[in-house]
Design a protein around this motif. Structure first.
Motif, PDB file in Angstrom:
ATOM      1  N   GLU A 128     -29.796 -33.369 -95.250  1.00 46.46           N
ATOM      2  CA  GLU A 128     -28.501 -33.227 -94.600  1.00 46.46           C
ATOM      3  C   GLU A 128     -27.416 -33.024 -95.645  1.00 46.46           C
ATOM      4  O   GLU A 128     -27.532 -33.474 -96.786  1.00 46.46           O
ATOM      5  CB  GLU A 128     -28.197 -34.467 -93.757  1.00 46.46           C
ATOM      6  N   SER A 129     -26.369 -32.339 -95.267  1.00 47.65           N
ATOM      7  CA  SER A 129     -25.277 -32.019 -96.187  1.00 47.65           C
ATOM      8  C   SER A 129     -24.377 -33.237 -96.390  1.00 47.65           C
ATOM      9  O   SER A 129     -24.364 -34.167 -95.574  1.00 47.65           O
ATOM     10  CB  SER A 129     -24.460 -30.857 -95.632  1.00 47.65           C
ATOM     11  N   PRO A 130     -23.571 -33.238 -97.475  1.00 42.66           N
ATOM     12  CA  PRO A 130     -22.646 -34.360 -97.722  1.00 42.66           C
ATOM     13  C   PRO A 130     -21.539 -34.403 -96.679  1.00 42.66           C
ATOM     14  O   PRO A 130     -21.309 -33.450 -95.934  1.00 42.66           O
ATOM     15  CB  PRO A 130     -22.097 -34.058 -99.121  1.00 42.66           C
ATOM     16  N   TRP A 131     -20.791 -35.504 -96.678  1.00 43.54           N
ATOM     17  CA  TRP A 131     -19.801 -35.736 -95.627  1.00 43.54           C
ATOM     18  C   TRP A 131     -18.692 -34.698 -95.588  1.00 43.54           C
ATOM     19  O   TRP A 131     -18.163 -34.388 -94.513  1.00 43.54           O
ATOM     20  CB  TRP A 131     -19.202 -37.134 -95.769  1.00 43.54           C
ATOM     21  N   VAL A 132     -18.328 -34.153 -96.763  1.00 41.63           N
ATOM     22  CA  VAL A 132     -17.257 -33.153 -96.760  1.00 41.63           C
ATOM     23  C   VAL A 132     -17.685 -31.890 -96.019  1.00 41.63           C
ATOM     24  O   VAL A 132     -16.835 -31.085 -95.603  1.00 41.63           O
ATOM     25  CB  VAL A 132     -16.816 -32.786 -98.197  1.00 41.63           C
ATOM     26  N   VAL A 159     -18.217 -33.412 -91.770  1.00 36.44           N
ATOM     27  CA  VAL A 159     -17.001 -33.739 -91.007  1.00 36.44           C
ATOM     28  C   VAL A 159     -16.412 -32.491 -90.345  1.00 36.44           C
ATOM     29  O   VAL A 159     -16.093 -32.513 -89.141  1.00 36.44           O
ATOM     30  CB  VAL A 159     -15.965 -34.449 -91.907  1.00 36.44           C
ATOM     31  N   PRO A 160     -16.245 -31.364 -91.059  1.00 38.96           N
ATOM     32  CA  PRO A 160     -15.766 -30.154 -90.373  1.00 38.96           C
ATOM     33  C   PRO A 160     -16.685 -29.712 -89.242  1.00 38.96           C
ATOM     34  O   PRO A 160     -16.199 -29.195 -88.218  1.00 38.96           O
ATOM     35  CB  PRO A 160     -15.722 -29.106 -91.498  1.00 38.96           C
ATOM     36  N   LEU A 161     -17.992 -29.907 -89.409  1.00 37.40           N
ATOM     37  CA  LEU A 161     -18.919 -29.548 -88.332  1.00 37.40           C
ATOM     38  C   LEU A 161     -18.630 -30.356 -87.074  1.00 37.40           C
ATOM     39  O   LEU A 161     -18.602 -29.817 -85.958  1.00 37.40           O
ATOM     40  CB  LEU A 161     -20.370 -29.781 -88.779  1.00 37.40           C
TER      41      LEU A 161
END
Length: 642
Positions: free
Chosen positions: A468-472, A475-477
Motif C-alpha cells: 500500500e502507498s504512504p499516507w500522503v 489521503v487524496p484517494l
C-alpha cells in the motif's frame, strides 16, 4: 477579495519563483511541501472569493478586476488590452475545482516522486502549471486567456517529457506540443477576427459590453467562423477527433501529471472556452451541430479504443477523451450547465482513478500492464476500495456523481432538436455501455483474479509483493472518493445560493438550452441509463473475471487506436518529411550554393590579386612606371583626337 482576484494565481506563481531560485537548496521533501502549501493557499483564497460572490446578486456577480493596462491603445487601430481578471460564477466554479484538485495532487506527488533526482523541478513545473491554468480561467479577455492557454501548453510539454531520458517520453512531449500548436492557430485567427469585427477582445456578458454583448449584431457567417476557429483550439487542447492521439502518449509522464493535466484541469480548458463563448455559440446552429457531432463521435471512438488497451494509464487516457466528448456533446446542444457539471464530477472521479492507478504502479514497482497484475485487493485494500468508487462513478451507476452528471448530458441530448431521430442520444447511450464495460474490465484485471504479477521477473528475480502507498498518497484517494460519491449533490445546474436565481445560467444568457422533460420521462431515462451501466459492468465482469486473454475482444484495430497514428503519418507525417527533404535540398543547393558561390568568387579574386603582391620594390616601381606610361599615352591620345 473580488477586487483582489489576482492573488489567487499569484500564490502558485510565487511558489514557482521560489522553487526556481532556491529549489535545489530547499530539496526533498520541503520543496514539495512548499509547492503544496502555495496551491492550498490559493484554494483558501478561492473559497473566500466564492463566498464574496455568493453575497451578491444579478449583475453584481460579474466583477472585472483590471490589474494594469497591459497594451495601451495603438494609434489608428483602437487596439488596447488590459491585464484583467473576470470573476463570475463560471470562472469561480473552474477556480474552485482547479485549486482543490491541484492541492490534493500536489500532496500525492510528495509520496509518488519520493527519491526522484529532479524532485524540486517537478513541483516547480506543477506550480507554474496551476498559475497558468488560473490565468486561463480568470482571464477577462481572449488575450489573457491565450496567455494562460499557452502557459499550460508549455508546462504540459515539460511535465509529459519530465523523464526525458526515455525516448518515448521525449517523443510524447513533442507530440503533445505539435498537436497543440495546430490548435493554437485557430485561437489566434479567432482573436484577429473578433477584434476586426467588434474592436474588442473583452468577454463582457451576454447582455453587456465586450464582444459577447455584440454577438447578436454580428453577421451569421462571422459568428460561425469565430465559433469554429475557437472549437479548433478547443479540440486540440481537449483532445477531440482528430487531434486526440497525443493524450494517450502523454501517459509517459509521471502519474500525478496524468491526473492533474490530462484528467482534471488542462484538457477541460477547451470545454471551458466553448462554455465561455456560449452566448455567441448559441446563435450559430451550424457550429453547434459540428461541436455535437465531433463530441459524440469522439466519445464513442475513444470508448471503443479503451476496451482493448492493456496499459492501465492508457485505458484511463482514452476514458478521458471519451468523457470530454460527452462534455462537447452537451456544449453543442446548448446545455452548458450540464457540461460544467460533468466537468466537475469528472475531475473528482477521474482524478481519483489516475491517482489510484499511480498507487497501483507504485505498489507494483512501476508495472503498468493490466495483464501482469491481479488480486491486488488482497495487498492494497484502501486503493482497491477507492478505485472501485471511481469505477462505479464513471460507469454511471447510481447514486454516485457520474450517474447524475452523465445522465444530465444524455437527457439534454434526448430533449434537444439539433439532430433528428435522437441519434446523438443513442450514440451517447452506447458509449455509456462501453464505458461501464472497459472500466469494470480494468477493475477486474487489476484487483481480482490470480496473482499474475508473481510470474513477472525483474532482473532475474521475482517481483516483490505489492504494498500500500504512504499516507500522503492515500489521503487524496480517500478525499476524492468521498467527492466522487457526493459530487452528484452539487447538481450545478440547480446550484442554490442566497437568492433564487440560478448560479451559472446568467453567464450563458438566454440562448442556453435546458431540457424540458416530464417527470415520468426523466425517470424512464434515468432507469435506462442505470440499466445500461449495469449491463456493461456485468458483461465485463463475466468475461474477464476468469480469463485474461481474449484476442477476439482486443482486435488490432482497437489496440492501435483505429490506426489514427498510421493515417496521420501517411497523410501528414511522411509527406511533411518529403517536403522538408526537398526544402533542405533547395536550401543546400540553391540558397547555400549562392552564398558559397559568392564566397568562392571573392576568394578566387583575392587569390589572383595576391600574386601581384610580391614584396619586391623593383617590381612595384616597374608597375608604377608602366601605369604612368599608359596613363600619359591615354591623355596624349585624347588630346590628338580633339
Amino acid at each position: 477579495m473580488l477586487s483582489h482576484a489576482y492573488l489567487i494565481p499569484l500564490l502558485p506563481l510565487a511558489g514557482f519563483l521560489v522553487l526556481a531560485l532556491f529549489g535545489r537548496r530547499i530539496g526533498e521533501p520541503w520543496a514539495g511541501w512548499l509547492g503544496t502549501a502555495t496551491v492550498a493557499g490559493s484554494f483558501v483564497l478561492s473559497l473566500v472569493t466564492y463566498g464574496a460572490l455568493l453575497g451578491r446578486t444579478g449583475s453584481g456577480r460579474e466583477v472585472t478586476d483590471v490589474v494594469y493596462n497591459w497594451i495601451p491603445a495603438i494609434p489608428h487601430s483602437g487596439f488596447q488590452v488590459s491585464a484583467s481578471l473576470l470573476v463570475d460564477p463560471l470562472s469561480m466554479t473552474m477556480v474552485l475545482f482547479v485549486t482543490g484538485i491541484s492541492t490534493l495532487i500536489h500532496l500525492y506527488s510528495i509520496g509518488y516522486m519520493d527519491g526522484d533526482g529532479d524532485f524540486p523541478k517537478f513541483f516547480l513545473y506543477l506550480n507554474l502549471f496551476v498559475a497558468s491554468m488560473l490565468v486561463l480561467v480568470l482571464g477577462g479577455n481572449l488575450l489573457m486567456t491565450f496567455v494562460g492557454w499557452e502557459g499550460v501548453g508549455v508546462c504540459s510539454y515539460w511535465l509529459i517529457s519530465f523523464w526525458f531520458g526515455r525516448d518515448s517520453a521525449a517523443s510524447a512531449g513533442k507530440k503533445a506540443f505539435l498537436y497543440n500548436r495546430v490548435a493554437d492557430v485557430g485561437f489566434l485567427l479567432a482573436m484577429f477576427l473578433v477584434f476586426e469585427r467588434t474592436g474588442t477582445l473583452s468577454y463582457g456578458s451576454a447582455g453587456g459590453g465586450g464582444f459577447l454583448g455584440q454577438a447578436a449584431s454580428l453577421p451569421p457567417s462571422t459568428r460561425t467562423a469565430v465559433c469554429l476557429l475557437l472549437f479548433l483550439a478547443a479540440a486540440g487542447k481537449s483532445a477531440q477527433f482528430p487531434l486526440f492521439p497525443w493524450l494517450a502518449d502523454a501517459m509517459e509522464g509521471p502519474t500525478p501529471v496524468s491526473a492533474l493535466i490530462h484528467a482534471a484541469t488542462m484538457v477541460t480548458a477547451g470545454v471551458y472556452l466553448m462554455c465561455r463563448i456560449g452566448p455567441l455559440l448559441s446563435l450559430s446552429h451550424t457550429a453547434q451541430l459540428v461541436v455535437s457531432i465531433v463530441g459524440v463521435g469522439t466519445a464513442f471512438v475513444a470508448a471503443s479504443i479503451g476496451c482493448a488497451q492493456q496499459d492501465i494509464k492508457k485505458v484511463l487516457a482514452y476514458s478521458t477523451v471519451s468523457q470530454l466528448g460527452y462534455m462537447f456533446l452537451a456544449v453543442g446542444t446548448g446545455a452548458y450547465e450540464a457540461a460544467i457539471f460533468l466537468m466537475v464530477a469528472h475531475a473528482f472521479f477521474k482524478g481519483l482513478l489516475f491517482l489510484g492507478a499511480g498507487s497501483v504502479i507504485h505498489g507494483l514497482h512501476d508495472e503498468q500492464d493490466l495483464k501482469r497484475m491481479g488480486n491486488l485487493r488482497r495487498y492494497m485494500k484502501l486503493t482497491f476500495w477507492t478505485v472501485s468508487v471511481g469505477v462505479v462513478a464513471i460507469a454511471g451507476i447510481p447514486p454516485l456523481s457520474g450517474f447524475f452528471a452523465k445522465g444530465d448530458v444524455l437527457d439534454n441530448a434526448f430533449a434537444g432538436s439539433l439532430f433528428p431521430w435522437k441519434v446523438m442520444w443513442a450514440v451517447g447511450l452506447a458509449t455509456a455501455l462501453l464505458t461501464a464495460y472497459y472500466m469494470t474490465r480494468l477493475l477486474v484485471l487489476a484487483f481480482l483474479g490470480d496473482d499474475r504479477w508473481k510470474a513477472v521477473v525483474d532482473g532475474g528475480r521475482a517481483k516483490k509483493d505489492p504494498h500500500e502507498s504512504p499516507w500522503v498518497m492515500t489521503v487524496p484517494l480517500v478525499v476524492l472518493a468521498v467527492l466522487a460519491v457526493v459530487g452528484g449533490a452539487l447538481n450545478l445546474p440547480g446550484h442554490l445560493s442566497f437568492d433564487p436565481l440560478r448560479w451559472l445560467a446568467p453567464v450563458f444568457g438566454p440562448g442556453a438550452f435546458e431540457e424540458h422533460l416530464s417527470g415520468s420521462s426523466q425517470w424512464v431515462l434515468g432507469v435506462v441509463d442505470a440499466l445500461v451501466a449495469l449491463v456493461g459492468a456485468g458483461v465485463a465482469f463475466r468475461l474477464w473475471s476468469r480469463e485474461t486473454e481474449r484476442p477476439a475482444l482486443e482486435p488490432a484495430l482497437l489496440q492501435r487506436s483505429w490506426y489514427l497514428d498510421e493515417v496521420t503519418d501517411a497523410t501528414l507525417g511522411r509527406p511533411g518529411q518529403a517536403l522538408a527533404r526537398m526544402a533542405a535540398s533547395f536550401d543546400t543547393r540553391v540558397i547555400d550554393g549562392a552564398v558559397t558561390g559568392v564566397a568562392r568568387l571573392t576568394r578566387g579574386a583575392g587569390s589572383g590579386l595576391r600574386r601581384v603582391q610580391t614584396g619586391y620594390v623593383r617590381q612595384y616601381a616597374l608597375g608604377i612606371t608602366v601605369g604612368l606610361v599608359v596613363l600619359v599615352g591615354y591623355v596624349t591620345f585624347l588630346a590628338v583626337a580633339r
